[in-house]
Design an enzyme around this catalytic site. Structure first.
Site, mmCIF file in Angstrom:
data_model
loop_
_atom_site.group_PDB
_atom_site.id
_atom_site.type_symbol
_atom_site.label_atom_id
_atom_site.label_comp_id
_atom_site.label_asym_id
_atom_site.label_seq_id
_atom_site.Cartn_x
_atom_site.Cartn_y
_atom_site.Cartn_z
ATOM 1 N N LYS A 21 0.851 -1.191 0.000
ATOM 2 C CA LYS A 21 0.000 0.000 0.000
ATOM 3 C C LYS A 21 0.884 1.236 0.000
ATOM 4 O O LYS A 21 2.052 1.213 0.420
ATOM 5 C CB LYS A 21 -0.939 0.015 1.215
ATOM 6 C CG LYS A 21 -0.256 -0.024 2.598
ATOM 7 C CD LYS A 21 0.270 1.291 3.124
ATOM 8 C CE LYS A 21 0.918 1.136 4.510
ATOM 9 N NZ LYS A 21 1.691 2.343 4.902
ATOM 10 N N PRO B 46 9.864 -5.257 0.598
ATOM 11 C CA PRO B 46 10.915 -5.087 1.611
ATOM 12 C C PRO B 46 10.336 -4.780 2.988
ATOM 13 O O PRO B 46 9.282 -4.148 3.110
ATOM 14 C CB PRO B 46 11.715 -3.892 1.083
ATOM 15 C CG PRO B 46 10.742 -3.122 0.253
ATOM 16 C CD PRO B 46 9.818 -4.138 -0.347
ATOM 17 N N MET B 47 11.022 -5.260 4.027
ATOM 18 C CA MET B 47 10.609 -4.958 5.395
ATOM 19 C C MET B 47 11.100 -3.559 5.767
ATOM 20 O O MET B 47 12.096 -3.076 5.236
ATOM 21 C CB MET B 47 11.181 -6.015 6.350
ATOM 22 C CG MET B 47 10.595 -7.403 6.091
ATOM 23 S SD MET B 47 11.477 -8.739 6.945
ATOM 24 C CE MET B 47 10.964 -8.459 8.633
ATOM 25 N N GLY B 48 10.374 -2.918 6.671
ATOM 26 C CA GLY B 48 10.775 -1.578 7.106
ATOM 27 C C GLY B 48 10.672 -0.539 6.021
ATOM 28 O O GLY B 48 11.392 0.458 6.019
ATOM 29 N N ILE C 2 5.382 0.175 3.410
ATOM 30 C CA ILE C 2 4.398 -0.206 2.399
ATOM 31 C C ILE C 2 3.498 -1.357 2.867
ATOM 32 O O ILE C 2 2.709 -1.899 2.092
ATOM 33 C CB ILE C 2 5.063 -0.559 1.048
ATOM 34 C CG1 ILE C 2 6.153 -1.618 1.216
ATOM 35 C CG2 ILE C 2 5.635 0.694 0.394
ATOM 36 C CD1 ILE C 2 6.787 -2.076 -0.095
ATOM 37 N N SER D 141 1.661 -6.520 7.290
ATOM 38 C CA SER D 141 0.212 -6.398 7.504
ATOM 39 C C SER D 141 -0.560 -7.034 6.349
ATOM 40 O O SER D 141 -1.586 -7.692 6.550
ATOM 41 C CB SER D 141 -0.190 -4.924 7.623
ATOM 42 O OG SER D 141 0.391 -4.340 8.771
ATOM 43 N N ASP E 282 -2.708 -1.422 10.339
ATOM 44 C CA ASP E 282 -2.920 -1.408 8.891
ATOM 45 C C ASP E 282 -3.605 -2.664 8.365
ATOM 46 O O ASP E 282 -3.999 -2.701 7.196
ATOM 47 C CB ASP E 282 -1.573 -1.268 8.153
ATOM 48 C CG ASP E 282 -1.020 0.146 8.197
ATOM 49 O OD1 ASP E 282 -1.740 1.049 8.661
ATOM 50 O OD2 ASP E 282 0.129 0.333 7.774
#
Length: 285
Positions: free
Chosen positions: A11, A94-96, A99, A103, A136
């Site tokens: 997102k 990607p983590m962190g 986006i 979630s 989220d």
């Protein structure tokens, strides 16, 4: 055995205003969520035992701490089927990055297992369960672009324009907690009406804090801004820019320094996860 494969889309926060802070520490905010067609992929295969399995493991995330596993555990009390599930994750997001990858994975798990385990829970109930995993998660469960207020749980469906975007990930991860606890974060942006939000009159209150704490994000923001209006999504680290055409987005992507991950993506007002799930359900009948 029955297998259901669904995407878990990213997102974007097209804007993010922090309008206050509650006594419990949570922040009051206003934001506009839109999905993009960059997705993780999850495959769910029913098994003869009652176990939950997930492959591959994510480095640094314990099995029971993984939001996918937590989501599956939340549905166990509601399942009619006696089967367990083997989940395969193809990680793209990607983590962190701000986006919503974790979630979205959790929401896709709730949507898939609600079908496969014949839980027959309505979306409202799935969203209520999902909210315990992260603020989220409900937006991904409901699966429609939305204007969000409160701590992100009060959702109004919207249909913003769906341009092509360049999405850029600097080489850092930004922990949400660090940004929301920073003493310099603006927490008193005046509330706006949804009509203003849809004109995209907003900004991201986290941007200046993230740029100050993460020089890599600052560099990428300055670089992307030479092509148009660069924006931060969520608490970062990802930046994005709307383009007038796919060709324009491709041109900008081609110029991005190799040190940064980058995608050309399309805005979606309905979640690719819901689209795929509806197609699967139709094929079963």
């Amino acid at each position: 055995m029955t297998t259901l494969t669904l995407p878990a889309p990213a997102k974007l926060n097209l804007f993010l205003h922090i309008t206050g802070q509650r006594s419990d520490g949570y922040h009051e905010l206003q934001t506009l969520f839109q999905f993009i067609d960059v997705c993780d992929q999850l495959s769910f295969t029913l098994t003869d035992d009652d176990q939950i399995a997930l492959t591959p493991a994510i480095a640094g995330v314990a099995f029971e701490s993984n939001l996918i596993v937590k989501a599956a555990r939340l549905l166990e009390p509601y399942k009619s089927a006696t089967s367990g599930v083997s989940i395969q994750l193809k990680k793209v997001l990607p983590m962190g990055g701000g986006i919503g990858g974790g979630s979205s994975d959790a929401a896709t798990t709730l949507l898939a297992l609600n079908q496969l385990w014949q839980c027959q829970l309505p979306l409202d109930k799935l969203a209520e369960l999902g909210k315990t995993l992260g603020a989220d998660v409900p937006i991904f469960v409901f699966g429609h672009a939305a204007y969000a207020e409160g701590i992100g749980e009060k959702l109004t469906q919207t249909t913003p324009e769906t341009p092509y975007y360049v999405l850029l990930k600097p080489n850092c991860e930004v922990p949400t907690v660090q940004i929301f606890t920073d003493k310099y974060l603006t927490r008193d942006t005046p509330a706006i009406r949804i009509s203003h939000a849809l004109k995209l009159d907003g900004h991201n209150d986290c941007l200046e804090v993230v740029r100050r704490l993460y020089p890599e994000v600052d560099d990428a923001f300055i670089w992307l801004s030479q092509f148009g209006e660069a924006k931060l999504t969520g608490t970062g680290a990802c930046l994005f820019m709307a383009c007038s055409s796919k060709e324009e987005a491709e041109r900008v992507k081609a110029a991005v320094p190799e040190k940064w991950q980058t995608w050309v993506c399309h805005g979606c007002n309905t979640s690719p996860a819901h689209d795929a799930l509806n197609q699967w359900i139709a094929a079963q009948h």
